[in-house]
Design a protein around this motif. Structure first.
Motif, short mmCIF file in Angstrom:
data_model
loop_
_atom_site.label_atom_id
_atom_site.label_comp_id
_atom_site.label_asym_id
_atom_site.label_seq_id
_atom_site.Cartn_x
_atom_site.Cartn_y
_atom_site.Cartn_z
N SER A 139 0.84 -1.20 0.00
CA SER A 139 0.00 0.00 0.00
C SER A 139 0.88 1.25 0.00
N TYR A 140 0.51 2.22 -0.82
CA TYR A 140 1.30 3.44 -1.01
C TYR A 140 0.77 4.52 -0.07
N GLN A 141 1.65 5.04 0.79
CA GLN A 141 1.26 6.00 1.81
C GLN A 141 1.61 7.43 1.42
N ALA A 142 0.64 8.33 1.57
CA ALA A 142 0.89 9.77 1.50
C ALA A 142 1.15 10.24 2.92
N ARG A 143 2.36 10.68 3.20
CA ARG A 143 2.81 10.91 4.57
C ARG A 143 2.96 12.40 4.88
N PHE A 144 2.21 12.88 5.86
CA PHE A 144 2.30 14.27 6.32
C PHE A 144 3.03 14.29 7.66
N TYR A 145 4.33 14.28 7.60
CA TYR A 145 5.17 14.24 8.80
C TYR A 145 6.32 15.22 8.64
N GLY A 146 6.97 15.52 9.77
CA GLY A 146 8.20 16.29 9.71
C GLY A 146 9.34 15.42 9.22
N ILE A 147 10.48 16.06 9.00
CA ILE A 147 11.68 15.34 8.57
C ILE A 147 12.90 16.10 9.06
N PRO A 148 13.94 15.40 9.53
CA PRO A 148 15.16 16.10 9.95
C PRO A 148 15.73 16.91 8.79
N PHE A 172 6.45 21.82 7.15
CA PHE A 172 6.92 23.04 7.80
C PHE A 172 6.45 24.29 7.05
N ASP A 173 6.10 24.11 5.79
CA ASP A 173 5.54 25.20 4.99
C ASP A 173 4.28 24.66 4.32
N GLU A 419 1.76 34.92 9.80
CA GLU A 419 1.85 34.30 8.48
C GLU A 419 1.80 32.78 8.60
N LYS A 420 2.49 32.24 9.63
CA LYS A 420 2.43 30.82 9.93
C LYS A 420 2.76 30.64 11.40
N LEU A 421 2.34 29.50 11.95
CA LEU A 421 2.55 29.25 13.36
C LEU A 421 3.82 28.44 13.58
N GLU A 422 4.42 28.65 14.74
CA GLU A 422 5.65 27.94 15.07
C GLU A 422 5.34 26.51 15.47
N ARG A 423 6.05 25.58 14.84
CA ARG A 423 5.88 24.17 15.15
C ARG A 423 7.15 23.64 15.82
N SER A 424 7.02 22.47 16.43
CA SER A 424 8.19 21.83 17.02
C SER A 424 9.12 21.34 15.92
N LYS A 425 10.29 20.87 16.30
CA LYS A 425 11.25 20.37 15.31
C LYS A 425 10.68 19.19 14.52
N SER A 426 9.78 18.44 15.15
CA SER A 426 9.20 17.28 14.47
C SER A 426 8.05 17.69 13.55
N GLY A 427 7.59 18.95 13.69
CA GLY A 427 6.50 19.43 12.85
C GLY A 427 5.15 19.44 13.53
N LYS A 428 5.11 19.04 14.80
CA LYS A 428 3.84 19.03 15.53
C LYS A 428 3.45 20.46 15.92
#
Length: 436
Positions: A139-148, A172-173, A419-428
């Motif tokens: 199964s092919y996943q569309a992934r909405f996650y942060g990345i280092p 992040f954007d 303009e945009k909100l601050e997220r954690s390093k992981s993107g949360k």
């Protein structure tokens, strides 16, 4: 078909075949025998760590009275030492699975699982996703996650994405320009499912709503969407179902433990009773009956490398009254214990109370895309938001009046459009933050 995902686990030393076999045996246990299974596993993991783990031995002062209810509750403060000093006998950093929490609670730490425990985690994930027709090998996943963003970390995640058959979108954007490219990818790729942070997928759904597009119509292969790591509000679930056109599945997990709860086909938030034992405790560590709100405390029944026994994960929740030992149901997940607002009157309120009240007002017209609430003083709160146009004075007064009604009068609010909100390093996106 070639099972690349399974092969990658085996190459990395995780006995996935044995884990799947063991997980199937657990699933086959009859309901009338399940309490015995849990009791046996609880005793076994305590006995193992008492014999083989110096950290846990030091924690248990009275080794003659080992009733479950009198065992100490563990927190991250018990793990404030190098990982090598926390591992059980026979385990070293090189022969365990090592990872670290994202630190979204403000308290990240490095942890370990033995290879079989980590493989069992994946067996559990395979089982839960499989109930919705998702196979990690095809199964092919569309992934909405942060990345280092460092080169090595970035490269590692991209390799993992390839082996896991997933396509990662940057979070992040999430400007309209970027979301246009995300939509284009869905038009051209045959994704089977979406998985990722709730806030990012909700933002994409609002973009689709503005475009008057249902995602399933442009990507007909989609089967479901699994949201994780952040609260899923009822209104947001309705929006996601409408704009994505597929079932929305709520997941609750912790990287140091396992999948904790996963929405089943009946729409219940079913707790993982196969590899975990979940309790709800009061402030004095007493076990609360089903239906009462308290601290979520979890035991990892199989992790021999590192003790997580009666581990306070830092969340507040309620188990449904219809729960059974084999099928506990998470009725409510209220939030983290450090997401509590202390008010001038002395009243304590979950930070999400502000979020619920504010959300119900400012999102009526779809103008506000995202917002967070920050408590800077005992009587002062900052509301940062992203919107197409600034909030009107009437809307602001409506928010203030609603919060006064639900909480108490005399609170001060400052509204700040971003303009945009601050997220954690992981993107949360942390939706409520207290600085007092």
């Amino acid at each position: 078909m070639f099972r690349l995902f399974d092969l990658s686990l085996r190459i990395n030393g995780f006995p996935i075949v044995n884990a799947i076999r063991e997980f199937s045996k657990i699933k086959a246990i009859l309901p009338e025998n399940y309490s015995d299974y849990l009791s046996e596993k609880k005793k076994a993991i305590v006995a193992y760590h008492l014999q083989h783990n110096p950290l846990y031995r030091d924690l248990i002062q009275d080794k003659t009275n080992l009733n479950w209810e009198t065992l100490p509750v563990m927190t991250k403060k018990h793990f404030q030492k190098p990982l090598a000093e926390r591992l059980s006998d026979g385990y070293v950093v090189k022969n365990v699975y090592v990872n670290k929490t994202s630190g979204s609670s403000g308290d990240p730490f490095v942890f370990a699982k033995d290879p079989f425990a980590h493989a069992l985690t994946w067996a559990n994930i395979f089982d839960k996703f499989g109930s919705y027709g998702i196979d990690f090998n095809r199964s092919y996943q569309a992934r909405f996650y942060g990345i280092p963003l460092d080169p090595l970390g970035y490269a590692k995640e991209r390799i993992k994405d390839f082996l896991s058959h997933r396509y990662r979108f940057p979070i992040f954007d999430l400007s309209d320009k970027v979301l246009d490219r995300v939509l284009t990818a869905f038009c051209h790729k045959k994704f089977d499912y979406i998985n990722g942070y709730t806030s990012s997928i909700v933002l994409f759904a609002k973009f689709l709503q503005h475009k008057n597009i249902v995602l399933k119509t442009v990507c007909p292969t989609l089967k479901c969407c699994v949201v994780t790591s952040e609260m899923l509000f009822p209104e947001d679930k309705v929006l996601l179902e409408k704009q994505l056109g597929i079932p929305i599945i709520n997941e609750y997990g912790a990287s140091e433990l396992d999948l904790i709860a996963f929405q089943n086909l009946e729409g219940e938030w079913q707790v993982n009773s196969e590899t975990l034992f979940v309790e709800i405790l009061d402030e004095n560590n007493n076990v609360l009956p089903y239906g009462q709100e308290g601290r979520v405390v979890i035991t990892s029944l199989y992790n021999k490398a590192h003790p997580f026994i009666r581990y306070d994960i830092g969340d507040i929740g309620v188990l449904d009254e219809k729960s059974t030992p084999q099928k506990p149901i998470l009725k409510t997940l209220i939030g983290r214990t450090n997401d509590i607002a202390v008010l001038p009157s002395g009243k304590k309120a979950p930070g999400l109370t502000f979020y619920y009240v504010t959300k119900s007002i400012i999102e009526d017209d779809g103008n506000v895309q995202e917002f967070v609430i920050k408590q800077t003083k005992i009587d002062t709160f900052e509301i940062e938001y992203v919107s197409k146009i600034a909030l009107s004075e009437l809307q602001i007064k409506g928010i203030e009046k609603a919060i006064e009604t639900y909480l108490e009068p005399g609170l001060t609010f400052h509204f700040s459009r971003k303009e945009k909100l601050e997220r954690s390093k992981s993107g949360k996106l942390k939706q409520f933050i207290s600085f007092i």
